[in-house]
Design a protein around this motif. Sequence first.
Motif, mmCIF file in Angstrom:
data_model
loop_
_atom_site.group_PDB
_atom_site.id
_atom_site.type_symbol
_atom_site.label_atom_id
_atom_site.label_comp_id
_atom_site.label_asym_id
_atom_site.label_seq_id
_atom_site.Cartn_x
_atom_site.Cartn_y
_atom_site.Cartn_z
ATOM 1 N N ARG A 122 0.825 -1.207 0.000
ATOM 2 C CA ARG A 122 0.000 0.000 0.000
ATOM 3 C C ARG A 122 0.863 1.263 0.000
ATOM 4 O O ARG A 122 0.561 2.243 -0.675
ATOM 5 N N LYS A 125 2.233 1.702 -3.464
ATOM 6 C CA LYS A 125 1.197 2.146 -4.398
ATOM 7 C C LYS A 125 0.900 3.635 -4.189
ATOM 8 O O LYS A 125 0.725 4.391 -5.155
ATOM 9 N N TYR A 126 0.833 4.041 -2.933
ATOM 10 C CA TYR A 126 0.595 5.450 -2.636
ATOM 11 C C TYR A 126 1.758 6.301 -3.141
ATOM 12 O O TYR A 126 1.566 7.375 -3.720
ATOM 13 N N GLU A 127 2.968 5.788 -2.924
ATOM 14 C CA GLU A 127 4.152 6.511 -3.394
ATOM 15 C C GLU A 127 4.140 6.618 -4.917
ATOM 16 O O GLU A 127 4.469 7.668 -5.477
ATOM 17 N N THR A 129 1.475 6.639 -6.805
ATOM 18 C CA THR A 129 0.449 7.617 -7.144
ATOM 19 C C THR A 129 0.995 9.035 -7.016
ATOM 20 O O THR A 129 0.768 9.893 -7.878
#
Length: 423
Positions: A122, A125-127, A129
């Motif tokens: 997660r 994935k956030y990074e 984004t």
Amino acid sequence: MALSRILIVEDTPFPRAILQRQLQQMGYEVIAAADGTEAWEILQTETINFVITDWLMPNMNGLELCRRIRQHDFPRYIYIILLTAKGDKNDLIAGLEAGADDFMVKPCNPLELKVKVLAGDRVLKYEKTLVDQHRKLERAHQQISDQLETTASNLRLAAKFQKALLPTESATIDDIRFESMFVPCEVVAGDFFNFFKLNEERTAFFLLDVAGHGIPAAMLSFTLSHVISPDPFQMQGVVMGHTTYGYLDFTNPMALAGRLNQIFEVRSDGQQYFTMVYGIIDKAMEEVHFTQAGHPPIIYLPHDAPPKLVGDGGFPMGVFPDTEFEVYSFPFRAGDRLFVYSDGVTTCFNPKNEPFSTERFMRILDKHRKAPLREGLLVTKKELHEWRLSDQFEDDLSVLAIERAPREDDRDGPRAVDLAELD
């Protein structure tokens, strides 16, 4: 969607195989390395952003691998879970300082492993984004920068064209000397001036000032420059005896002003207008006849008398359709000077919010009356900069200075001028 690849670094074959199998069952592609040195080589050639590494290993241990990863300028963030048999807080602190994101105590609990990996997934994935958004912002910023540079380049080109339309700073028509000063407050300006010969006895001049600044003012100024300044081929009809070109009578200041007002009033929304002085120097009559449309008065400087203002303002062009424009006259003999200017000169404010003023401008011109015509303009420009305490002005500055050459028999002595003729 799960990450595609995880690099595991474990020097003991059996724990390495167990960890690899657990991660594969979770849907990950796994690449295995036996120590930190091998893992580092893999990171140089493979696109990997998740590493699970043991702490104690030969050649390069997990702590050193963490440090090296953080010190290297990878184009992506690499999430690191450090495996350790140690549970001491000092060791955990050392691991965090080396660059680890999370810890697991060996042997790995499958459920804990899954939770830790999903948490790291997660984060990555956030990074990703954030990175994607940052790249979009960078592209948008670059596009804006390119557009601004294109606009700036076009403005510079427009300013070059605008300046090319202006007459040269110094020019002479027969015995009439012209000097000018032009200082735009932005890249392009709303001021414009010109002069041209009508016939052997008469020469026309004008200076206009479009309300506002920047591109809108410059566009109207550019249009006006073509309307009011016919080229030599267009002016042949005037020289040959015809009084008009197109719809403008260049030999009649009042008629010309009225026609211009009609043309531009129907195109105006009331917000964009311009002021103007249009005049004719009649050498035979030794007079100047001019009309004034909301513009500052002309400064008339006889060669042997104090300067005087001529004209009382009037209405600007493009505001009221039925405006009537007056014609003013004053003598213009050998050695006399006149100055037409935009209000940016006299209303130039200093840091104390005090205007430069018409009186100060007239004193400068009077003081330098015996000097070459250009000197008065250069001194005025210098004084304006010092008054403003800046190279930037709030309005365009334009001055058109005109001098009738002295006669040979008048060069050594003063000649009286009857200023009552101006009243």
